[in-house]
Design a protein around this motif. Structure first.
Motif, PDB file in Angstrom:
ATOM      1  N   ARG A  58       0.833  -1.204   0.000  1.00  0.00           N
ATOM      2  CA  ARG A  58       0.000   0.000   0.000  1.00  0.00           C
ATOM      3  C   ARG A  58       0.874   1.262   0.000  1.00  0.00           C
ATOM      4  N   SER A  61       2.475   1.810  -3.371  1.00  0.00           N
ATOM      5  CA  SER A  61       1.548   2.168  -4.453  1.00  0.00           C
ATOM      6  C   SER A  61       1.159   3.641  -4.453  1.00  0.00           C
ATOM      7  N   ALA A  62       1.576   4.385  -3.424  1.00  0.00           N
ATOM      8  CA  ALA A  62       1.229   5.808  -3.375  1.00  0.00           C
ATOM      9  C   ALA A  62       1.795   6.517  -4.603  1.00  0.00           C
ATOM     10  N   LYS A  63       0.995   7.343  -5.234  1.00  0.00           N
ATOM     11  CA  LYS A  63       1.445   8.030  -6.449  1.00  0.00           C
ATOM     12  C   LYS A  63       2.270   9.266  -6.121  1.00  0.00           C
ATOM     13  N   LYS A  65       4.619  10.945  -2.693  1.00  0.00           N
ATOM     14  CA  LYS A  65       5.121  10.760  -1.333  1.00  0.00           C
ATOM     15  C   LYS A  65       6.010  11.936  -0.963  1.00  0.00           C
ATOM     16  N   GLN A  71       0.018  10.064  -0.846  1.00  0.00           N
ATOM     17  CA  GLN A  71      -1.187  10.372  -1.606  1.00  0.00           C
ATOM     18  C   GLN A  71      -1.431   9.282  -2.649  1.00  0.00           C
ATOM     19  N   TRP A  72      -2.636   8.766  -2.637  1.00  0.00           N
ATOM     20  CA  TRP A  72      -3.062   7.773  -3.598  1.00  0.00           C
ATOM     21  C   TRP A  72      -4.053   8.419  -4.571  1.00  0.00           C
ATOM     22  N   GLU A  73      -4.752   7.602  -5.366  1.00  0.00           N
ATOM     23  CA  GLU A  73      -5.680   8.153  -6.354  1.00  0.00           C
ATOM     24  C   GLU A  73      -6.814   8.932  -5.697  1.00  0.00           C
ATOM     25  N   LYS A  75      -7.262   9.063  -2.102  1.00  0.00           N
ATOM     26  CA  LYS A  75      -7.064   9.172  -0.661  1.00  0.00           C
ATOM     27  C   LYS A  75      -5.672   9.730  -0.384  1.00  0.00           C
ATOM     28  N   GLU A 116      -0.769   1.980   7.688  1.00  0.00           N
ATOM     29  CA  GLU A 116       0.284   2.249   6.706  1.00  0.00           C
ATOM     30  C   GLU A 116       1.183   3.395   7.181  1.00  0.00           C
ATOM     31  N   SER A 184     -10.823  10.217  -8.249  1.00  0.00           N
ATOM     32  CA  SER A 184      -9.404  10.526  -8.231  1.00  0.00           C
ATOM     33  C   SER A 184      -9.190  12.039  -8.186  1.00  0.00           C
TER      34      SER A 184
END
Length: 433
Positions: A58, A61-63, A65, A71-73, A75, A116, A184
């Motif tokens: 997880r 996979s953050a886009k 940092k 930061q994700w898509e 969240k 996480e 997103s």
């Protein structure tokens, strides 16, 4: 997160080993030697390899940092630092959720970090050898022991959770802002700052995005000149105003305030030193053997000195601060001693100053290790003065300029140069007891 150690299954597992008494199994599970009993009944025996792997995946996979956010898509999670000494923000917003309006509402939640983010903070903590040998590690373990008690510490809600990472999150006592959306988004940091403004506007409880001091090496790895028990009594007295500025700098949690507090120590002498320099130039002119009060051109040369300096004062709205700063350095700062102080603190800093600009200030490189001390003082004065200007001037449209918090990591690397310069000035004013 440039320059930071990787966060993966191995580093998470190693972090657990450093905090808890436990062992890793061949399958990658982490098993506690002494299970942690919880007030609500069950015991936590460790963390499974599946949970550790899921957390590591997880995080990876953050886009986007940074040191204090993932930061994700749809969240994001931001570490928060309360901006008051008593933690009013944490107390007011702890475990509160706020849902926006519209067809696609954004949800803001303040409270204990996710599993996480907890794993990330665990790695930040345990990868810092200074922290591991400090009282903070013992404090963390004491907090974890309190979790198993039926009576939570005063002011803390009862523990809720069933994972070893939940226990860690409670023990770390960090606060994060979690933002989630149905679609997103790429503006989570803007949303976070908007929430923090809204919170401060309505409650006077302020916080900023950033890591607590316990996770930031620069805040912990201060210069230690004396070991416990070996501190001598002072042998000099020092100017009270200078001491107060210095104490403000040492106590400051915000880099901007810390830098300016140390700068004010040098600024204390600007007018005095600048005027003395003017008098010295005039005296040197009129005492020169070639000077004659009967020759108009000799008188005019003295007038030119005064006129030129008065013009600088008019343009600056006061003394020429960069020139005054260099004069203060000339008077009070030994470059070899400054080099020694910087090397003792962080051996990489002098090369950093020689090879790196300060982008937000438009300040150029400063080669401090050269033998030309006058050139060194000139370069230091220019760099310090430009950084100071960027901190206190923030007119719209003027570039470069300092962005609060966004440039703090860069500013933190400038603080040792300013601090050790200020220390030399304070000490030079000391009077023997």
């Amino acid at each position: 997160m440039s320059g930071q150690s990787a966060i993966n299954e191995s580093s998470i597992l190693n972090g657990l080993r450093r905090i808890f008494r436990g062992d890793a199994t061949a399958s990658g599970d982490f098993t506690l030697r002494d299970p942690i009993p919880l007030p609500n009944g069950p015991k936590i025996t460790g963390a499974s390899s599946a949970e550790i792997a899921e957390i590591a995946t997880r995080l990876d996979s953050a886009k986007s940092k940074s040191e204090s956010s993932f930061q994700w898509e749809n969240k994001a999670e931001f570490s928060l630092v309360s901006l008051d000494q008593v933690g009013a923000f944490d107390r007011f917003f702890e475990d509160k959720t706020f849902e926006g309006q519209g067809d696609d509402p954004v949800i803001f939640a303040v409270g204990r970090p996710s599993r996480e983010f907890t794993a990330y903070l665990l790695c930040k903590f345990t990868q810092n050898s200074v922290l591991l040998t400090s009282g903070r590690a013992r404090m963390l373990l004491n907090r974890i022991r309190q979790i198993s008690s039926d009576r939570p510490p005063l002011g803390r809600r009862p523990f809720e959770g069933d994972s070893l990472f939940d226990v860690l999150a409670e023990g770390l006592r960090a606060t994060t802002l979690q933002i989630s959306a149905t679609k997103s988004r790429a503006d989570f940091e803007t949303l976070a700052n908007s929430f923090l403004f809204h919170a401060a506007y309505n409650t006077d409880a302020a916080a900023r995005i950033g890591l607590e001091a316990m996770f930031r090496p620069q805040a912990i790895q201060r210069v230690r000149r004396s070991q416990d028990g070996s501190l001598d009594a002072p042998r000099q007295t020092y100017d009270a105003d200078l001491v107060h500025h210095y104490l403000m700098g040492v106590a400051a949690e915000i880099p901007l305030l810390e830098y300016l507090a140390y700068y004010h120590i040098a600024e204390h002498f600007f007018e005095k030193i600048f005027n003395e320099d003017l008098i010295s130039q005039v005296r040197s002119g009129i005492t020169d053997p070639s000077f004659s009060a009967r020759r108009n051109k000799d008188i005019q040369s003295i007038v030119k000195i005064v006129t030129r300096i008065k013009g600088q004062i008019k343009d600056e709205g006061g003394v020429n601060e960069q020139r005054a700063l260099q004069l203060v350095l000339d008077r009070f700062v030994s470059i070899p001693r400054l080099v020694a102080d910087l090397d003792a603190y962080d051996a990489s800093l002098i090369d950093y100053y020689a090879n790196s600009d300060v982008p937000f200030a438009g300040a150029g490189k400063a080669n401090i290790r050269t033998h030309d001390e006058e050139a060194v003082r000139g370069a230091i004065a220019k760099r310090i003065y430009k950084v100071r200007n960027a901190l206190v001037h923030a007119k719209e449209g003027e570039l470069p300029k300092y962005a609060p918090f966004a440039h703090d990591e860069v500013l933190a690397r400038e603080i040792p140069l300013m601090r050790f310069t200020a220390e030399r000035i304070v000490i030079a004013q000391g009077k023997v007891l």
